[in-house]
Write a protein that holds these residues in place. Structure first.
Motif, PDB file in Angstrom:
ATOM      1  N   LEU A 149       0.876  -1.172   0.000  1.00 29.58           N
ATOM      2  CA  LEU A 149       0.000   0.000   0.000  1.00 29.58           C
ATOM      3  C   LEU A 149       0.910   1.218   0.000  1.00 29.58           C
ATOM      4  O   LEU A 149       1.794   1.347   0.850  1.00 29.58           O
ATOM      5  CB  LEU A 149      -0.906  -0.012   1.243  1.00 29.58           C
ATOM      6  N   SER A 150       0.722   2.088  -0.977  1.00 34.85           N
ATOM      7  CA  SER A 150       1.643   3.222  -1.097  1.00 34.85           C
ATOM      8  C   SER A 150       0.886   4.486  -1.460  1.00 34.85           C
ATOM      9  O   SER A 150      -0.241   4.447  -1.974  1.00 34.85           O
ATOM     10  CB  SER A 150       2.712   2.938  -2.157  1.00 34.85           C
ATOM     11  N   GLN A 151       1.517   5.609  -1.186  1.00 37.78           N
ATOM     12  CA  GLN A 151       1.006   6.911  -1.620  1.00 37.78           C
ATOM     13  C   GLN A 151       2.180   7.724  -2.144  1.00 37.78           C
ATOM     14  O   GLN A 151       3.298   7.628  -1.636  1.00 37.78           O
ATOM     15  CB  GLN A 151       0.269   7.630  -0.498  1.00 37.78           C
ATOM     16  N   ARG A 152       1.890   8.494  -3.187  1.00 40.52           N
ATOM     17  CA  ARG A 152       2.962   9.178  -3.898  1.00 40.52           C
ATOM     18  C   ARG A 152       2.532  10.577  -4.301  1.00 40.52           C
ATOM     19  O   ARG A 152       1.415  10.777  -4.771  1.00 40.52           O
ATOM     20  CB  ARG A 152       3.328   8.367  -5.142  1.00 40.52           C
ATOM     21  N   ASP A 153       3.428  11.536  -4.124  1.00 41.91           N
ATOM     22  CA  ASP A 153       3.261  12.887  -4.676  1.00 41.91           C
ATOM     23  C   ASP A 153       4.279  13.064  -5.787  1.00 41.91           C
ATOM     24  O   ASP A 153       5.467  12.774  -5.602  1.00 41.91           O
ATOM     25  CB  ASP A 153       3.499  13.961  -3.602  1.00 41.91           C
ATOM     26  N   LEU A 154       3.822  13.531  -6.941  1.00 39.74           N
ATOM     27  CA  LEU A 154       4.694  13.708  -8.093  1.00 39.74           C
ATOM     28  C   LEU A 154       4.627  15.143  -8.586  1.00 39.74           C
ATOM     29  O   LEU A 154       3.537  15.680  -8.808  1.00 39.74           O
ATOM     30  CB  LEU A 154       4.286  12.753  -9.217  1.00 39.74           C
ATOM     31  N   ASP A 155       5.775  15.775  -8.725  1.00 37.45           N
ATOM     32  CA  ASP A 155       5.875  17.117  -9.310  1.00 37.45           C
ATOM     33  C   ASP A 155       6.762  17.032 -10.548  1.00 37.45           C
ATOM     34  O   ASP A 155       7.843  16.421 -10.502  1.00 37.45           O
ATOM     35  CB  ASP A 155       6.485  18.107  -8.310  1.00 37.45           C
ATOM     36  N   ARG A 156       6.320  17.640 -11.653  1.00 35.60           N
ATOM     37  CA  ARG A 156       7.085  17.651 -12.897  1.00 35.60           C
ATOM     38  C   ARG A 156       7.180  19.080 -13.428  1.00 35.60           C
ATOM     39  O   ARG A 156       6.265  19.880 -13.206  1.00 35.60           O
ATOM     40  CB  ARG A 156       6.411  16.770 -13.966  1.00 35.60           C
ATOM     41  N   PHE A 157       8.262  19.368 -14.136  1.00 34.10           N
ATOM     42  CA  PHE A 157       8.348  20.683 -14.768  1.00 34.10           C
ATOM     43  C   PHE A 157       9.184  20.602 -16.038  1.00 34.10           C
ATOM     44  O   PHE A 157       9.988  19.676 -16.231  1.00 34.10           O
ATOM     45  CB  PHE A 157       8.933  21.726 -13.810  1.00 34.10           C
ATOM     46  N   TYR A 158       8.970  21.574 -16.909  1.00 35.98           N
ATOM     47  CA  TYR A 158       9.782  21.742 -18.107  1.00 35.98           C
ATOM     48  C   TYR A 158       9.957  23.239 -18.329  1.00 35.98           C
ATOM     49  O   TYR A 158       8.999  24.013 -18.170  1.00 35.98           O
ATOM     50  CB  TYR A 158       9.116  21.118 -19.340  1.00 35.98           C
ATOM     51  N   LEU A 159      11.149  23.636 -18.698  1.00 29.83           N
ATOM     52  CA  LEU A 159      11.393  25.037 -19.047  1.00 29.83           C
ATOM     53  C   LEU A 159      12.479  25.093 -20.109  1.00 29.83           C
ATOM     54  O   LEU A 159      13.306  24.172 -20.231  1.00 29.83           O
ATOM     55  CB  LEU A 159      11.783  25.857 -17.818  1.00 29.83           C
ATOM     56  N   ASN A 160      12.470  26.155 -20.883  1.00 31.51           N
ATOM     57  CA  ASN A 160      13.553  26.343 -21.845  1.00 31.51           C
ATOM     58  C   ASN A 160      13.925  27.815 -21.970  1.00 31.51           C
ATOM     59  O   ASN A 160      13.275  28.691 -21.383  1.00 31.51           O
ATOM     60  CB  ASN A 160      13.210  25.727 -23.212  1.00 31.51           C
ATOM     61  N   SER A 161      14.968  28.086 -22.727  1.00 31.85           N
ATOM     62  CA  SER A 161      15.513  29.443 -22.830  1.00 31.85           C
ATOM     63  C   SER A 161      14.637  30.366 -23.674  1.00 31.85           C
ATOM     64  O   SER A 161      14.908  31.565 -23.745  1.00 31.85           O
ATOM     65  CB  SER A 161      16.927  29.387 -23.427  1.00 31.85           C
ATOM     66  N   ASP A 162      13.579  29.822 -24.304  1.00 31.92           N
ATOM     67  CA  ASP A 162      12.614  30.658 -25.026  1.00 31.92           C
ATOM     68  C   ASP A 162      11.425  31.034 -24.141  1.00 31.92           C
ATOM     69  O   ASP A 162      10.352  31.378 -24.642  1.00 31.92           O
ATOM     70  CB  ASP A 162      12.107  29.932 -26.277  1.00 31.92           C
ATOM     71  N   ASP A 163      11.612  30.918 -22.825  1.00 32.91           N
ATOM     72  CA  ASP A 163      10.611  31.312 -21.822  1.00 32.91           C
ATOM     73  C   ASP A 163       9.421  30.364 -21.711  1.00 32.91           C
ATOM     74  O   ASP A 163       8.375  30.726 -21.144  1.00 32.91           O
ATOM     75  CB  ASP A 163      10.090  32.736 -22.080  1.00 32.91           C
ATOM     76  N   ALA A 164       9.521  29.156 -22.254  1.00 34.59           N
ATOM     77  CA  ALA A 164       8.468  28.156 -22.020  1.00 34.59           C
ATOM     78  C   ALA A 164       8.617  27.614 -20.601  1.00 34.59           C
ATOM     79  O   ALA A 164       9.722  27.287 -20.165  1.00 34.59           O
ATOM     80  CB  ALA A 164       8.583  27.012 -23.023  1.00 34.59           C
ATOM     81  N   VAL A 165       7.533  27.558 -19.879  1.00 36.19           N
ATOM     82  CA  VAL A 165       7.530  27.010 -18.522  1.00 36.19           C
ATOM     83  C   VAL A 165       6.272  26.178 -18.329  1.00 36.19           C
ATOM     84  O   VAL A 165       5.160  26.649 -18.577  1.00 36.19           O
ATOM     85  CB  VAL A 165       7.563  28.128 -17.450  1.00 36.19           C
ATOM     86  N   ARG A 166       6.454  24.938 -17.900  1.00 33.68           N
ATOM     87  CA  ARG A 166       5.314  24.069 -17.587  1.00 33.68           C
ATOM     88  C   ARG A 166       5.549  23.387 -16.248  1.00 33.68           C
ATOM     89  O   ARG A 166       6.694  23.043 -15.905  1.00 33.68           O
ATOM     90  CB  ARG A 166       5.140  22.984 -18.648  1.00 33.68           C
ATOM     91  N   THR A 167       4.480  23.173 -15.518  1.00 33.97           N
ATOM     92  CA  THR A 167       4.585  22.459 -14.251  1.00 33.97           C
ATOM     93  C   THR A 167       3.268  21.777 -13.944  1.00 33.97           C
ATOM     94  O   THR A 167       2.194  22.241 -14.351  1.00 33.97           O
ATOM     95  CB  THR A 167       4.967  23.410 -13.097  1.00 33.97           C
ATOM     96  N   GLU A 168       3.336  20.634 -13.276  1.00 37.86           N
ATOM     97  CA  GLU A 168       2.123  19.958 -12.815  1.00 37.86           C
ATOM     98  C   GLU A 168       2.445  19.128 -11.580  1.00 37.86           C
ATOM     99  O   GLU A 168       3.592  18.724 -11.369  1.00 37.86           O
ATOM    100  CB  GLU A 168       1.524  19.076 -13.908  1.00 37.86           C
ATOM    101  N   SER A 169       1.432  18.915 -10.770  1.00 36.30           N
ATOM    102  CA  SER A 169       1.582  18.140  -9.528  1.00 36.30           C
ATOM    103  C   SER A 169       0.414  17.189  -9.409  1.00 36.30           C
ATOM    104  O   SER A 169      -0.733  17.554  -9.697  1.00 36.30           O
ATOM    105  CB  SER A 169       1.622  19.069  -8.313  1.00 36.30           C
ATOM    106  N   ARG A 170       0.696  15.966  -8.978  1.00 34.75           N
ATOM    107  CA  ARG A 170      -0.341  14.945  -8.833  1.00 34.75           C
ATOM    108  C   ARG A 170      -0.081  14.117  -7.581  1.00 34.75           C
ATOM    109  O   ARG A 170       1.049  14.003  -7.114  1.00 34.75           O
ATOM    110  CB  ARG A 170      -0.360  14.003 -10.050  1.00 34.75           C
ATOM    111  N   SER A 171      -1.140  13.523  -7.054  1.00 37.27           N
ATOM    112  CA  SER A 171      -1.030  12.580  -5.942  1.00 37.27           C
ATOM    113  C   SER A 171      -1.705  11.273  -6.342  1.00 37.27           C
ATOM    114  O   SER A 171      -2.731  11.280  -7.037  1.00 37.27           O
ATOM    115  CB  SER A 171      -1.705  13.121  -4.679  1.00 37.27           C
ATOM    116  N   TYR A 172      -1.126  10.146  -5.910  1.00 39.02           N
ATOM    117  CA  TYR A 172      -1.711   8.833  -6.176  1.00 39.02           C
ATOM    118  C   TYR A 172      -1.595   7.966  -4.936  1.00 39.02           C
ATOM    119  O   TYR A 172      -0.667   8.123  -4.134  1.00 39.02           O
ATOM    120  CB  TYR A 172      -0.984   8.098  -7.320  1.00 39.02           C
TER     121      TYR A 172
END
Length: 446
Positions: A149-172
């Motif tokens: 039995l487990s629980q997990r928090d996941l955070d992800r991101f992406y960015l680049n030098s052209d000012d693109a920024v993405r982020t998301e967070s999830r729990s399972y």
């Protein structure tokens, strides 16, 4: 992990200091705790916090260097950028990866979806209770050797030098239970079940218990099966595991590497029964582990792969899409080499079947519940498979467990031999799918 805005600012400052004009960074962090129990006592308690960051840097000659790090403070980022820049002069000069043209497109449903983690003591109590109920379900069930039995928090991101920024967070939260029987004069029998949800409170532990108990008990009375050709019904999980084993069919990188059953010219050709439709849908409403962007920052989307038996699309990264004059589909994973992989399959009926079938009335069909040894029994480039399985011989609703057997065939022939997809779909870890009926496959008993 520091806030994404801070990482972006620090990365730009370090890149400017080093004279780096073009870079991107993909990172994730996982905060997880899990428990296992044995005969009513905690067996193992684990907690981990893992971070991974991949940095790519392009030089003025447009070759790219890649490095990874777990350190995202100012000094760590600067060292990673410097290392990647130095590596870029040894990078490949052909098919050089580039930024995704969709890395800055807004994503509507990228909001944070996190829940508070429950205390580890609560995980232990719930799992001990589940183990006890499973042991009490039948006298023959003597143990639950594999459980968790487990629980997990996941955070992800992406960015680049052209000012693109993405982020998301999830729990399972997830649970698996795998029980084993012992009866005098009989072989041990076993079966398991798995459930996943956004939080521990929503986790269907009773459903997991019920499924594991029913499957285990149904395997107690077993018989040998005669070798021969049989009509076969795949459970949703079994069919998706086989589909995943032959995913090179849809993988554009595999096709370009000539490691696929498909070629670039295969699009638009019939590869399956017109009854079959398959999509890859990372954001399907039932996908608990939904992700909104891939490792290159490309938004994920629904991609129809097989439409009424016709191969309709491939899965692409930025690089494969450019080489095949297509659009990226959000399936790229950045690293030393950009790879392509599926997210979440959705299998559903296409053209209406001439005849509907039911396990309640069918005679002498093999119901395959779980395929095993896929790592060894699948020849992905030849299209053939020979796999041991757990399942039942079904005759007019009566189920008799099969003692030991393997199923063998050619995957492309299997796809064309599909005669029925049931209407009711089931959610599995790898996708959503109904039971799939195949006209005939070779079954080898003992």
């Amino acid at each position: 992990m520091p806030k994404i805005d801070d990482i972006a600012t620090q990365a730009k400052d370090s890149a400017s200091k080093l004279g780096i004009k073009k870079f991107d960074i993909y990172g994730s962090t996982v905060d997880e705790n899990s428990v296992q129990v044995d005969q009513g006592e905690p067996k193992q308690v684990k907690a981990s916090n893992r971070s991974s960051v991949i940095v790519r840097v392009w030089n003025d000659e447009n070759t790219v260097g890649v490095t990874s790090t777990t350190d995202v403070n100012q000094e760590g980022l600067e060292l990673a950028l410097k290392t990647a820049y130095e590596a870029s002069f040894f990078g490949a000069k052909e098919h050089v990866p580039d930024f995704s043209p969709e890395a800055s497109i807004p994503i509507e449903d990228s909001s944070e979806n996190k829940t508070a983690q429950a205390p580890v003591s609560q995980l232990i109590d719930k799992l001990i209770h589940a183990e006890k109920e499973l042991l009490d379900a039948h006298p023959a069930i003597k143990g639950v050797p594999y459980n968790g039995l487990s629980q997990r928090d996941l955070d992800r991101f992406y960015l680049n030098s052209d000012d693109a920024v993405r982020t998301e967070s999830r729990s399972y939260a997830s649970i698996y239970l795998y029980s084993k029987t012992e009866e005098e004069g009989k072989k041990p029998r076993s079966a398991g079940a798995f459930r996943i949800s956004h939080s521990l409170d929503d986790l269907d532990i009773p459903g997991c218990l019920k499924e594991a108990a029913q499957k285990t008990i149904s395997h107690l009375n077993y018989e040998k099966v005669k070798s021969g050709k049989y009509r076969v019904v795949f459970s949703p999980e079994a069919f998706l595991s086989l589909l995943g084993a032959f995913s090179n069919l849809f993988n554009a990188q595999s096709i370009l590497d000539k490691q696929s059953l498909s070629t670039a010219e295969s699009l638009g050709t019939s590869i399956a029964s017109p009854l079959l439709c398959v999509a890859d849908d990372a954001r399907h409403p039932d996908n608990v582990t939904a992700t909104t962007f891939d490792g290159e920052g490309t938004p994920t989307r629904r991609v129809e792969l097989i439409t009424n038996g016709t191969l309709s699309n491939f899965l692409h990264s930025v690089g494969t899409a450019k080489r095949m004059n297509q659009k990226p589909t959000g399936h790229g994973n950045i690293g030393a080499k950009v790879t392509v992989s599926p997210h979440f399959y959705h299998v559903y009926p296409g053209v209406a079947a001439e005849q509907e079938y039911s396990l309640e009335t069918a005679e002498n069909v093999i119901f395959i519940d779980d395929l095993q040894a896929l790592h060894a029994g699948v020849q992905a480039l030849q299209g053939s498979f020979s796999l041991p399985f757990d399942g039942w011989m079904i005759n007019k609703g009566e189920r008799i467990s099969i003692e030991s057997a393997t199923v063998a065939g050619d995957f492309l022939e299997l796809l064309k031999s599909i005669i029925f997809l049931e209407k009711e779909a089931e959610l599995t870890p790898g996708g959503i799918c109904p039971r799939v009926w195949v006209e005939e496959l070779s079954i080898t008993g003992e």
